[in-house]
Each structure stands twice: as structure tokens, then as C-alpha cells.
Design an enzyme around this catalytic site. Structure first.
Site, PDB file in Angstrom:
ATOM      1  N   ARG A  26       0.810  -1.225   0.000  1.00 49.36           N
ATOM      2  CA  ARG A  26       0.000   0.000   0.000  1.00 49.36           C
ATOM      3  C   ARG A  26       0.841   1.271   0.000  1.00 49.36           C
ATOM      4  NH1 ARG A  26      -2.709  -1.050   5.519  1.00 49.36           N
ATOM      5  NH2 ARG A  26      -0.546  -1.650   5.810  1.00 49.36           N
ATOM      6  N   GLN A  49       7.185  23.536  19.473  1.00 45.26           N
ATOM      7  CA  GLN A  49       6.589  24.220  18.325  1.00 45.26           C
ATOM      8  C   GLN A  49       6.896  23.408  17.064  1.00 45.26           C
ATOM      9  OE1 GLN A  49       6.929  28.570  18.308  1.00 45.26           O
ATOM     10  NE2 GLN A  49       7.810  28.402  16.277  1.00 45.26           N
ATOM     11  N   ASN A  51       6.661  23.903  12.814  1.00 46.32           N
ATOM     12  CA  ASN A  51       6.431  24.839  11.715  1.00 46.32           C
ATOM     13  C   ASN A  51       6.501  24.106  10.382  1.00 46.32           C
ATOM     14  OD1 ASN A  51       6.244  27.146  13.379  1.00 46.32           O
ATOM     15  ND2 ASN A  51       8.462  27.266  13.493  1.00 46.32           N
ATOM     16  N   HIS A  65      19.082  31.322   9.985  1.00 44.60           N
ATOM     17  CA  HIS A  65      18.381  31.827  11.167  1.00 44.60           C
ATOM     18  C   HIS A  65      18.831  31.114  12.441  1.00 44.60           C
ATOM     19  CE1 HIS A  65      15.061  32.360   7.967  1.00 44.60           C
ATOM     20  NE2 HIS A  65      15.795  33.464   8.022  1.00 44.60           N
ATOM     21  N   LYS A  75      16.466  21.990  16.579  1.00 43.03           N
ATOM     22  CA  LYS A  75      15.496  21.800  15.498  1.00 43.03           C
ATOM     23  C   LYS A  75      15.668  20.413  14.886  1.00 43.03           C
ATOM     24  CE  LYS A  75      15.713  26.571  13.816  1.00 43.03           C
ATOM     25  NZ  LYS A  75      16.030  27.406  12.649  1.00 43.03           N
ATOM     26  N   TYR A 135       9.468  21.541  10.540  1.00 43.59           N
ATOM     27  CA  TYR A 135      10.462  21.769  11.587  1.00 43.59           C
ATOM     28  C   TYR A 135       9.831  21.488  12.942  1.00 43.59           C
ATOM     29  CZ  TYR A 135      12.534  25.133   8.223  1.00 43.59           C
ATOM     30  OH  TYR A 135      13.059  25.753   7.130  1.00 43.59           O
ATOM     31  N   GLU A 146      15.497  36.607  17.902  1.00 44.28           N
ATOM     32  CA  GLU A 146      15.770  36.200  16.524  1.00 44.28           C
ATOM     33  C   GLU A 146      16.990  36.922  15.957  1.00 44.28           C
ATOM     34  OE1 GLU A 146      13.106  35.953  12.593  1.00 44.28           O
ATOM     35  OE2 GLU A 146      13.183  37.921  13.529  1.00 44.28           O
TER      36      GLU A 146
END
Length: 186
Positions: A26, A49, A51, A65, A75, A135, A146
Site C-alpha cells: 500500500r 513548536q 512549523n 536563522h 530543530k 520543523y 531572533e
């Protein structure tokens, strides 16, 4: 049988997680994350979190970043569609690999995740049109924490595989490094 193989890269703490999908006629089921199997990597951290990005044009660069401590984040970066050249740059003050970078090509078919620890900048270049990335972050986004590096900084000398087709105004305005940048203290 484990659903993951974890491999170290030349940059201490930066890992490649290879996912092992369960396949049959499948298709397959693939586990992207499992707290029980990845607790050693997480070392007490929690995913806070998630994203999702979509990038339409081949050659686009997003990044580089990072967030300053105390909001530095780990991450887990996955490619859900397309193909990307995913880059992590070591920004840890005193690290033997300070300002060195490592890249992995991420695709849905190679089932790789780049696991980027705190103290690294992250960015990617799309190698195909219509790329989707997912992420998982161990810290929430904090606009005041940031920061970023210019992805075309000659001091970093990242060898992007394609000419840069698009770069956001924000990413293009990140400063070039100078001798005053000593790195992040975690």
C-alpha cells in the site's frame, strides 16, 4: 527494531536522523518523531513548536536563522516534498568548528532529518520547485531573540549548489560577519 538511525556529522552535536519507514504494497508508514526513541538526543528537552514551510521556486535560499540564548533552540528538520540542500553553521563560542558548516540533501525519499542543536544557524536552498519542510523546535519563537547570518557571507563560504534565485529582504539584510562576532554562549 528501531525506527531511526542516528549518525554524527563532523560538527559536534549536529546529527543526521535516518527514518526507517514500514513499507508494504500500500505504501509506507513513517515515524517522524518518537519521544521514547529520541530521548537521548533530546536530553530532557521537549518539542514546543512545529512549523511548516512551502517554497515555490527552485534555487530559493531561506536563512540562515537562529535564536539567541536563553531562547536558543534545537530543530529537527524534515523535507516533505521536493529536495533541499539543508545547512547548519556552528556559532558556539569556543567550538573547534566555530563558523564551519555542514549540509545534507533532504528529500522525502531519503528519509533523512537534520537534527540541529542550540548554537547553530540554519538555512536551506531548494533544489526543486514546490518544496515543503517541517520543523520541530524545542523553543517557541521569540522575535526579540531572533537573528541571522547573511547566506552569501564570504567568511562562511557556503557552497550553495545553485545560483540563488530568491532571497527575502529580511535574509538579504542580515549582516556579514566581522571580527567582532565571537559566537554564542549557551
Amino acid at each position: 527494531m528501531s525506527r531511526f538511525t542516528i549518525t554524527a556529522t563532523p560538527l559536534a552535536g549536529l546529527m543526521v536522523l535516518e527514518r526507517h519507514p514500514r513499507m508494504d504494497a500500500r505504501g509506507y508508514l513513517e515515524r517522524l518523531f518518537c519521544i521514547d526513541e529520541l530521548k537521548t538526543l533530546l536530553a530532557g528537552r521537549t518539542i514546543l513548536q512545529i512549523n511548516h514551510t512551502f517554497t515555490a521556486q527552485k534555487g530559493t535560499v531561506r536563512g540562515l536563522h537562529f535564536q539567541h540564548p536563553p531562547h536558543a533552540e534545537m530543530k529537527f528538520v524534515h523535507c516533505l516534498r521536493g529536495e533541499v540542500f539543508d545547512v547548519a553553521v556552528d556559532l558556539r563560542k569556543g567550538s573547534p568548528t566555530f563558523l564551519k558548516w555542514h549540509a545534507e540533501v533532504l528529500t522525502p525519499d531519503n528519509h533523512k532529518t537534520l537534527v540541529i542543536p542550540e548554537g547553530f544557524a540554519h538555512g536551506f536552498q531548494t533544489l526543486t520547485d514546490d518544496c515543503e519542510m517541517l520543523y520541530f523546535h524545542t523553543a517557541a519563537y521569540h522575535p526579540n531573540a531572533e537573528a541571522g547570518l547573511h547566506p552569501l557571507d564570504l567568511r562562511l563560504a557556503i557552497h550553495w549548489p545553485l545560483p540563488v534565485a530568491q532571497l527575502s529582504t529580511r535574509d538579504g539584510n542580515h549582516p556579514m560577519l566581522d571580527d567582532r562576532f565571537e559566537g554564542l554562549v549557551l
